[in-house]
Design a protein around this motif. Structure first.
Motif, PDB file in Angstrom:
ATOM      1  N   ARG A  55       2.180   7.123  -9.273  1.00  0.00           N
ATOM      2  CA  ARG A  55       2.557   8.025 -10.344  1.00  0.00           C
ATOM      3  C   ARG A  55       3.598   7.798 -11.294  1.00  0.00           C
ATOM      4  O   ARG A  55       4.493   7.129 -10.889  1.00  0.00           O
ATOM      5  CB  ARG A  55       2.649   9.450  -9.923  1.00  0.00           C
ATOM      6  CG  ARG A  55       1.440  10.111  -9.107  1.00  0.00           C
ATOM      7  CD  ARG A  55       1.631  11.425  -8.693  1.00  0.00           C
ATOM      8  NE  ARG A  55       2.824  11.688  -7.913  1.00  0.00           N
ATOM      9  CZ  ARG A  55       4.060  12.127  -8.089  1.00  0.00           C
ATOM     10  NH1 ARG A  55       4.056  12.800  -9.245  1.00  0.00           N
ATOM     11  NH2 ARG A  55       4.887  12.416  -7.276  1.00  0.00           N
TER      12      ARG A  55
ATOM     13  N   GLN B  24       2.104   4.384  -1.881  1.00  0.00           N
ATOM     14  CA  GLN B  24       1.712   5.264  -3.293  1.00  0.00           C
ATOM     15  C   GLN B  24       2.990   5.839  -3.604  1.00  0.00           C
ATOM     16  O   GLN B  24       3.228   6.969  -3.246  1.00  0.00           O
ATOM     17  CB  GLN B  24       0.524   6.297  -2.802  1.00  0.00           C
ATOM     18  CG  GLN B  24      -0.677   5.976  -2.125  1.00  0.00           C
ATOM     19  CD  GLN B  24      -1.767   6.767  -2.325  1.00  0.00           C
ATOM     20  OE1 GLN B  24      -1.393   7.900  -1.927  1.00  0.00           O
ATOM     21  NE2 GLN B  24      -3.010   6.367  -2.181  1.00  0.00           N
TER      22      GLN B  24
ATOM     23  N   CYS C 116       6.142   6.559  -6.816  1.00  0.00           N
ATOM     24  CA  CYS C 116       6.331   6.972  -8.122  1.00  0.00           C
ATOM     25  C   CYS C 116       7.710   6.551  -8.793  1.00  0.00           C
ATOM     26  O   CYS C 116       8.370   6.334  -8.309  1.00  0.00           O
ATOM     27  CB  CYS C 116       6.242   8.582  -8.094  1.00  0.00           C
ATOM     28  SG  CYS C 116       7.763   9.213  -7.109  1.00  0.00           S
TER      29      CYS C 116
ATOM     30  N   SER D  20       2.066  15.966  -6.881  1.00  0.00           N
ATOM     31  CA  SER D  20       1.068  14.892  -6.617  1.00  0.00           C
ATOM     32  C   SER D  20      -0.072  14.872  -7.551  1.00  0.00           C
ATOM     33  O   SER D  20      -0.725  13.673  -7.577  1.00  0.00           O
ATOM     34  CB  SER D  20       0.534  15.139  -5.113  1.00  0.00           C
ATOM     35  OG  SER D  20       0.090  16.358  -4.940  1.00  0.00           O
ATOM     36  N   TYR D  21      -0.328  15.895  -8.352  1.00  0.00           N
ATOM     37  CA  TYR D  21      -1.515  15.682  -9.184  1.00  0.00           C
ATOM     38  C   TYR D  21      -1.007  15.745 -10.648  1.00  0.00           C
ATOM     39  O   TYR D  21      -1.457  15.729 -11.734  1.00  0.00           O
ATOM     40  CB  TYR D  21      -2.193  16.942  -9.268  1.00  0.00           C
ATOM     41  CG  TYR D  21      -3.712  16.925  -9.652  1.00  0.00           C
ATOM     42  CD1 TYR D  21      -4.623  15.884  -9.439  1.00  0.00           C
ATOM     43  CD2 TYR D  21      -4.088  17.924 -10.773  1.00  0.00           C
ATOM     44  CE1 TYR D  21      -5.667  15.602  -9.980  1.00  0.00           C
ATOM     45  CE2 TYR D  21      -5.274  17.550 -11.258  1.00  0.00           C
ATOM     46  CZ  TYR D  21      -6.097  16.584 -11.158  1.00  0.00           C
ATOM     47  OH  TYR D  21      -7.363  16.630 -11.614  1.00  0.00           O
TER      48      TYR D  21
ATOM     49  N   GLU E 217       5.847  15.948  -3.405  1.00  0.00           N
ATOM     50  CA  GLU E 217       4.341  16.243  -2.971  1.00  0.00           C
ATOM     51  C   GLU E 217       3.866  17.303  -3.792  1.00  0.00           C
ATOM     52  O   GLU E 217       2.761  17.348  -4.073  1.00  0.00           O
ATOM     53  CB  GLU E 217       4.116  16.412  -1.442  1.00  0.00           C
ATOM     54  CG  GLU E 217       4.084  15.359  -0.452  1.00  0.00           C
ATOM     55  CD  GLU E 217       3.228  14.242  -1.149  1.00  0.00           C
ATOM     56  OE1 GLU E 217       2.056  14.554  -1.320  1.00  0.00           O
ATOM     57  OE2 GLU E 217       3.593  12.673  -1.152  1.00  0.00           O
TER      58      GLU E 217
ATOM     59  N   THR F 247       0.898  13.141 -13.471  1.00  0.00           N
ATOM     60  CA  THR F 247       1.132  11.610 -13.657  1.00  0.00           C
ATOM     61  C   THR F 247       0.943  11.330 -15.380  1.00  0.00           C
ATOM     62  O   THR F 247       0.034  12.112 -15.843  1.00  0.00           O
ATOM     63  CB  THR F 247       0.530  10.725 -12.987  1.00  0.00           C
ATOM     64  OG1 THR F 247       1.097   9.123 -13.165  1.00  0.00           O
ATOM     65  CG2 THR F 247      -0.956  10.481 -13.498  1.00  0.00           C
TER      66      THR F 247
ATOM     67  N   ALA G  50      -2.566   4.494 -12.027  1.00  0.00           N
ATOM     68  CA  ALA G  50      -3.170   5.579 -11.180  1.00  0.00           C
ATOM     69  C   ALA G  50      -4.348   5.137 -10.127  1.00  0.00           C
ATOM     70  O   ALA G  50      -4.493   5.866  -9.037  1.00  0.00           O
ATOM     71  CB  ALA G  50      -3.998   6.540 -12.268  1.00  0.00           C
ATOM     72  N   ARG G  51      -5.090   4.063 -10.399  1.00  0.00           N
ATOM     73  CA  ARG G  51      -6.116   3.628  -9.363  1.00  0.00           C
ATOM     74  C   ARG G  51      -5.399   3.385  -7.938  1.00  0.00           C
ATOM     75  O   ARG G  51      -5.984   3.221  -6.875  1.00  0.00           O
ATOM     76  CB  ARG G  51      -6.655   2.513  -9.979  1.00  0.00           C
ATOM     77  CG  ARG G  51      -5.855   1.143 -10.020  1.00  0.00           C
ATOM     78  CD  ARG G  51      -6.464   0.114 -10.743  1.00  0.00           C
ATOM     79  NE  ARG G  51      -6.616   0.658 -12.208  1.00  0.00           N
ATOM     80  CZ  ARG G  51      -7.153  -0.412 -13.153  1.00  0.00           C
ATOM     81  NH1 ARG G  51      -7.762  -1.336 -12.879  1.00  0.00           N
ATOM     82  NH2 ARG G  51      -6.982   0.056 -14.597  1.00  0.00           N
ATOM     83  N   TYR G  52      -3.953   3.031  -7.966  1.00  0.00           N
ATOM     84  CA  TYR G  52      -3.324   2.676  -6.623  1.00  0.00           C
ATOM     85  C   TYR G  52      -2.716   3.983  -6.171  1.00  0.00           C
ATOM     86  O   TYR G  52      -2.110   3.839  -5.004  1.00  0.00           O
ATOM     87  CB  TYR G  52      -2.236   1.601  -6.934  1.00  0.00           C
ATOM     88  CG  TYR G  52      -2.963   0.302  -7.655  1.00  0.00           C
ATOM     89  CD1 TYR G  52      -3.702  -0.560  -6.944  1.00  0.00           C
ATOM     90  CD2 TYR G  52      -2.715   0.101  -9.036  1.00  0.00           C
ATOM     91  CE1 TYR G  52      -4.401  -1.655  -7.537  1.00  0.00           C
ATOM     92  CE2 TYR G  52      -3.149  -1.021  -9.631  1.00  0.00           C
ATOM     93  CZ  TYR G  52      -4.047  -1.927  -8.748  1.00  0.00           C
ATOM     94  OH  TYR G  52      -4.505  -2.991  -9.367  1.00  0.00           O
ATOM     95  N   GLY G  53      -2.744   4.841  -6.758  1.00  0.00           N
ATOM     96  CA  GLY G  53      -2.362   6.202  -6.289  1.00  0.00           C
ATOM     97  C   GLY G  53      -0.441   6.189  -6.620  1.00  0.00           C
ATOM     98  O   GLY G  53       0.297   6.954  -5.990  1.00  0.00           O
TER      99      GLY G  53
ATOM    100  N   LYS H 129       0.734  -1.160   0.016  1.00  0.00           N
ATOM    101  CA  LYS H 129      -0.083  -0.035   0.171  1.00  0.00           C
ATOM    102  C   LYS H 129       0.851   1.308   0.074  1.00  0.00           C
ATOM    103  O   LYS H 129       0.544   2.260   0.683  1.00  0.00           O
ATOM    104  CB  LYS H 129      -1.074  -0.048   1.150  1.00  0.00           C
ATOM    105  CG  LYS H 129      -2.033  -1.030   1.160  1.00  0.00           C
ATOM    106  CD  LYS H 129      -3.272  -0.953   2.201  1.00  0.00           C
ATOM    107  CE  LYS H 129      -4.244  -2.066   2.089  1.00  0.00           C
ATOM    108  NZ  LYS H 129      -3.800  -3.433   1.943  1.00  0.00           N
TER     109      LYS H 129
END
Length: 258
Positions: free
Chosen positions: A180, A135, A137, A233-234, A230, A236, A175-178, A133
């Motif tokens: 990137r 998240q 990148c 964070s938006y 961070e 990807t 993306a569904r797992y957070g 779990k």
């Protein structure tokens, strides 16, 4: 210490940009796993750098043309960390060879290192991230060659074009797992141990760069750190171009008209 406690894997860490990126993450408190097939050069890089030496980095002599060696790297990371937070697919090779003269083995080696290895590494490490779990990148190092090939480097251009598409495809699926996935397209950075360049070549190349200099120790690494932070964070599926304006178009002084 923006990346304090973050676990970062960097391939091609003995190379110019890989080494700069490792030091940039180390300065920000990251834990490092540095991978490169040239283990002697990698260890020398660490010995030469007080920053890396103090980071107590994990190292792995990875042959990116071998799935067995890639899995060995993944297992090392899993054993020590469980999962990485950040993976930088920096390793790449670019031997000069005309298409008419290229062998299948030469083509395959470039594809294995530049494209197939990132596919396998993202697949394996993203599975660990999902299991823990995390998240995390990924950042892939692509190139202007992905959109503008040059003579005697078609295999490199094709591999980087594929890596650009792979970046976007993985970004969609993870993306569904957070998680990137982005890319950085760096500019011309001389100093490679693999491909030495003459002073005349470096000078000629520098004259084609609009900002008038080659890529330095802060350019690509700080862009990579930004995409892993961070603050991004938006973001990807994006490619951040950091090339001094080289990709903007042809940069030549106008010829006087008579």
């Amino acid at each position: 210490m923006e990346f304090a406690g973050k676990r970062v894997v960097i391939t091609g860490a003995a190379g110019v940009i890989g080494n700069w990126t490792a030091e940039a993450f180390a300065k920000q408190g990251a834990q490092l796993c540095l991978s490169d097939i040239r283990e002697d050069v990698l260890k020398a890089r660490i010995e030469e750098s007080q920053i890396l030496a103090s980071a107590m980095a994990l190292t792995h002599a990875t042959d990116l043309t071998s799935s067995v060696s890639i899995q060995s790297l993944v297992s090392l990371v899993q054993t020590h960390w469980g999962s990485p937070d950040i993976v930088v697919n920096n390793a790449g090779i670019y031997p000069s060879r005309l298409l008419m003269e290229m062998t299948q083995d030469e083509w395959k080696q470039v594809m294995d290192v530049n494209l197939n290895a990132p596919f396998e590494l993202i697949q394996a490490f993203s599975r660990l991230m999902v299991e823990t779990k995390t998240q995390g990148c990924f950042v892939n190092l692509t190139s202007l060659s992905a959109t503008r090939p040059r003579v005697a480097a078609a295999h490199y251009a094709v591999s980087k074009a594929g890596l650009s598409m792979l970046t976007r495809a993985y970004a969609l699926e993870l993306a569904r797992y957070g998680i990137r996935v982005n890319a950085v397209s760096p500019g011309f950075a001389p100093g490679s141990h693999v491909s030495s360049l003459s002073d005349d070549y470096v000078s000629t190349m520098t004259q084609t760069i609009p900002l008038g200099r080659t890529s330095g120790p802060e350019d690509a690494p700080q862009s990579i750190l930004f995409l892993c932070s961070e603050r991004a964070s938006y973001i990807t599926g994006a490619t951040l171009v950091v090339d001094g304006g080289s990709s903007a178009g042809n940069y030549q002084l106008p010829v006087a008209r008579t």
